[in-house]
Design an enzyme around this catalytic site. Structure first.
Site, PDB file in Angstrom:
ATOM      1  N   GLY A  14       0.606  -1.423   0.049  1.00 32.93           N
ATOM      2  CA  GLY A  14       0.272   0.040  -0.218  1.00 32.93           C
ATOM      3  C   GLY A  14       0.583   1.262  -0.119  1.00 32.93           C
ATOM      4  O   GLY A  14       2.012   1.319   0.040  1.00 32.93           O
ATOM      5  N   GLY A  51     -11.152  10.290   0.955  1.00 32.80           N
ATOM      6  CA  GLY A  51     -11.358  11.859   0.929  1.00 32.80           C
ATOM      7  C   GLY A  51     -10.325  12.205   0.675  1.00 32.80           C
ATOM      8  O   GLY A  51     -10.228  13.675   0.227  1.00 32.80           O
ATOM      9  N   GLN A 234     -11.238   2.559  15.528  1.00 31.73           N
ATOM     10  CA  GLN A 234     -12.162   3.356  14.540  1.00 31.73           C
ATOM     11  C   GLN A 234     -13.543   2.297  14.370  1.00 31.73           C
ATOM     12  O   GLN A 234     -13.060   1.733  13.382  1.00 31.73           O
ATOM     13  CB  GLN A 234     -11.358   4.194  14.270  1.00 31.73           C
ATOM     14  N   GLU A 249     -15.167  10.728   4.345  1.00 34.04           N
ATOM     15  CA  GLU A 249     -16.097  12.012   4.598  1.00 34.04           C
ATOM     16  C   GLU A 249     -15.964  12.805   4.051  1.00 34.04           C
ATOM     17  O   GLU A 249     -16.853  14.169   4.027  1.00 34.04           O
ATOM     18  CB  GLU A 249     -14.845  11.743   5.874  1.00 34.04           C
ATOM     19  N   TYR A 350     -11.037   1.522  11.177  1.00 33.60           N
ATOM     20  CA  TYR A 350      -9.673   1.835  11.463  1.00 33.60           C
ATOM     21  C   TYR A 350      -8.315   1.386  12.503  1.00 33.60           C
ATOM     22  O   TYR A 350      -9.331   1.141  12.939  1.00 33.60           O
ATOM     23  CB  TYR A 350      -9.501   3.355  11.106  1.00 33.60           C
ATOM     24  N   LEU A 391      -8.365  11.577  13.372  1.00 31.61           N
ATOM     25  CA  LEU A 391      -9.217  12.541  12.370  1.00 31.61           C
ATOM     26  C   LEU A 391      -8.734  11.842  10.748  1.00 31.61           C
ATOM     27  O   LEU A 391      -7.875  10.893   9.979  1.00 31.61           O
ATOM     28  CB  LEU A 391      -7.692  13.526  12.210  1.00 31.61           C
ATOM     29  N   LEU A 396      -3.340   8.896   5.311  1.00 35.26           N
ATOM     30  CA  LEU A 396      -3.172   8.821   4.092  1.00 35.26           C
ATOM     31  C   LEU A 396      -1.499   9.653   4.542  1.00 35.26           C
ATOM     32  O   LEU A 396      -0.173   9.369   3.326  1.00 35.26           O
ATOM     33  CB  LEU A 396      -3.426   9.407   3.007  1.00 35.26           C
TER      34      LEU A 396
END
Length: 580
Positions: A14, A51, A234, A249, A350, A391, A396
């Site tokens: 990734g 996002g 999360q 989001e 997450y 958050l 990323l």
């Protein structure tokens, strides 16, 4: 068994893994980099990130600063964030955003030529760069192509890692099952980077792909490595019902509302200042509370959900900036977002916790000793930059920053490490692992427990015990059930005795690590008698800084587990009331 030698082996492909590989390869063309990944091509879960990426790239435009980015991160993480890590993230993220732009990520731009920026939940200023609502797709495509351009990076795709080879706290490589050929391999390496992502498939409902099983967490435990803060899982507030596919989001950042069955924007009750742009843990709990109070909708399968409303937004802007939302809603829920509410509910998204590392990603034991030659980056690691709640769009940024840092350090370490350090004892470990993995294939027993049945039972136990709202008796029950599943796993039988693309064998290997990792999640949640971020205990509903402002460390002790605690690094912002 085939033995391949690498200077640096990266497990995972990734954003974190590829960034590490590129950084290591760029350090010296004389170094050989092996990328070992269980997917084929650019299909790691980064591709599902929608996002954007947080970075302070236009402070003159927004009034943003790295200091403010770090503060928002610390507050968003309910003050369990190591504050030096938050500052490092904020300082390094802008250069990583520009690096991605240079290799081909087409960040959206405003009419003045500057990068477009979204305001995500918990942010004081807009700082999320994006490409429509398909950011991960564009990042992974560009980075995979860039990595392929290096002659000293070799990809070993569809290779399932089965063991981290560690002896006397020194890393020697990894073993892997080549799914295409059914062969067992040992990647002998001078240095390694673990970048395998999260473990959402331990749970019943998740936005994560089928590859995100989290087995490497368990493999790390086996080698004396500690897992940190695993109780903090999360739940993303807006997963599409009934599929669980992520609805970004970005929709709320563009102005979408959340409404209950009475049409109320119910976030007024829970976060009157930030509303739909409160942190994810706050919104996920709010949706759960609306459902418990009878104010949610009910899907055909009985799932309680709320509505995501974009009907008031400019259709042209939605088509331009949220094309994936339109596509997913129509394809997987059968709704037209321009005329109907999008059905959404929280799903596991997450892991804030992960493999215990220091500030620069070096993998640590429970006593803080470095496992020499080994780093971890991205969601697989707990630096800890997310604390009790991540958050949106910080992930990323984290993957890029710590991927690069880990890759650079691993390359430097490999340059100074001599050849021939894998001695006879290491060879014996590797041979024993090959025998263990293939042992089931040679058995003649018929029937027995299946890996699929144990996996289903694990997901149900985690969903009930470690959900959005937790309490002691449910956690104790889940711990008991998972302990029984660990015992039952020893009796698992395989019906497919072939070696090539044996998906039943793959599931067994994954489940072997998943069970240990799940036990660590439950242990951390059981003993943490407070509510903080994503960990909400209805029997201990308040945050308790006096007793619980500390990291949880879980490690293996024989056949059992030990739970220890470590201080949080607080050097700038003392804990305060977290109001939104």
């Amino acid at each position: 068994m085939e033995v391949l030698s690498c200077d640096v082996v990266v497990v995972g492909s990734g954003l974190a893994g590829l960034r590490a590989a590129v950084a290591a390869a760029a350090a010296s063309e004389k170094l050989s980099i092996c990328v070992v990944t269980k997917v084929a091509g650019p299909r790691s879960h980064t591709i599902s990130a929608e996002g954007g990426m947080a970075a302070v790239v236009h402070p003159e435009k927004t009034g943003d600063t790295p200091h403010l980015h770090a503060y928002d991160t610390v507050k968003g993480g309910d003050f369990l964030v190591d504050q030096d890590a938050a500052m490092l993230l904020a300082q390094e993220a802008p250069s990583e955003a520009l690096f991605l732009y240079k290799i081909g990520v087409p960040w959206n731009k405003d009419s003045d030529g500057t990068f477009s920026l979204r305001l995500f939940g918990g942010m004081s200023k807009p700082r999320t760069l994006f490409v429509k609502d398909k950011t991960g797709f564009y990042i992974l495509t560009a980075l995979y192509k860039h990595a392929k351009s290096f002659s000293n990076i070799a990809f070993y795709e569809e290779h399932l890692v089965t063991k981290l080879v560690v002896k006397h706290n020194v890393f020697y490589g990894v073993t892997a099952l080549d799914m295409r050929r059914g062969e067992f391999k040992f990647f002998k390496a001078k240095a390694g980077v673990i970048a395998t992502g999260g473990g959402g498939r331990m749970f019943k409902l998740t936005t994560m792909g089928y590859l995100n099983t989290g087995e490497v967490y368990g493999f790390a435990l086996r080698e004396g490595i500690a897992l940190k803060d695993m109780e903090f899982v999360q739940w993303h507030p807006t997963a599409l019902v009934p599929s669980g596919i992520l609805i970004s989001e970005a929709a709320r950042a563009e102005g979408a509302y959340l409404v209950n069955k009475y049409g109320e924007r119910f976030m007024r009750r829970y976060a009157p200042q930030k509303m739909e742009l409160a942190p994810r843990d706050v919104i996920a709990r709010a949706i759960a509370m609306e459902c418990m109070s009878g104010r949610g909708f009910t899907w055909r399968d009985g799932t309680c959900y709320v509505g995501l409303d974009v009907r008031h937004l400019d259709p042209a802007r939605v088509k331009e900036r949220l094309p994936l939302l339109l596509e997913l809603s129509k394809t997987y829920a059968g709704v037209d977002p321009f005329t109907e509410l999008i059905p959404v509910a929280p799903a596991v998204h997450y892991f804030m916790g992960g493999i215990h590392t220091d500030l620069y990603g070096r993998v640590l034991t429970v006593s803080g000793e470095w496992v020499r030659g080994l780093w971890a980056a991205g969601e697989a690691a707990a630096v800890s930059v997310h604390g009790a709640n991540r958050l949106g769009s910080n992930s990323l940024a984290e993957c890029a920053v710590w991927g690069r840092l880990a890759g650079e350090q691993a390359a430097e370490y490999a340059k100074g490490r001599g050849e021939g350090e894998a001695d006879g004892a290491v060879k014996a470990l590797v041979e024993r692992e090959e025998n263990r993995v293939f042992y089931k294939l040679g058995r003649k027993e018929v029937g027995g427990t299946s890996a699929a049945a144990i996996r289903s039972a694990l997901q149900n136990a985690m969903h009930k015990g470690a959900g959005i709202i937790r309490e002691e008796s449910a956690l104790a029950q889940a711990l008991s059930e998972v302990a029984k599943l660990i015992s039952a796993f020893k009796e698992v039988n395989l019906h497919d005795t072939g070696r090539i693309y044996n998906m039943e064998l793959r599931e067994m290997v994954e489940l072997d690590g998943m069970l240990l990792a799940a036990h660590a999640v439950l242990l951390g949640a059981y003993f943490r008698r407070e509510s903080r971020g994503a960990h909400y205990r209805v029997d201990h509903p308040q945050r308790d800084d006096k007793t619980w402002l500390k990291h949880t460390l879980v490690h293996k002790v024989g056949e059992g587990f030990g739970v220890y605690y470590a201080p949080v690094k607080v050097d700038k912002w003392p804990p305060e009331v977290r109001a939104y």
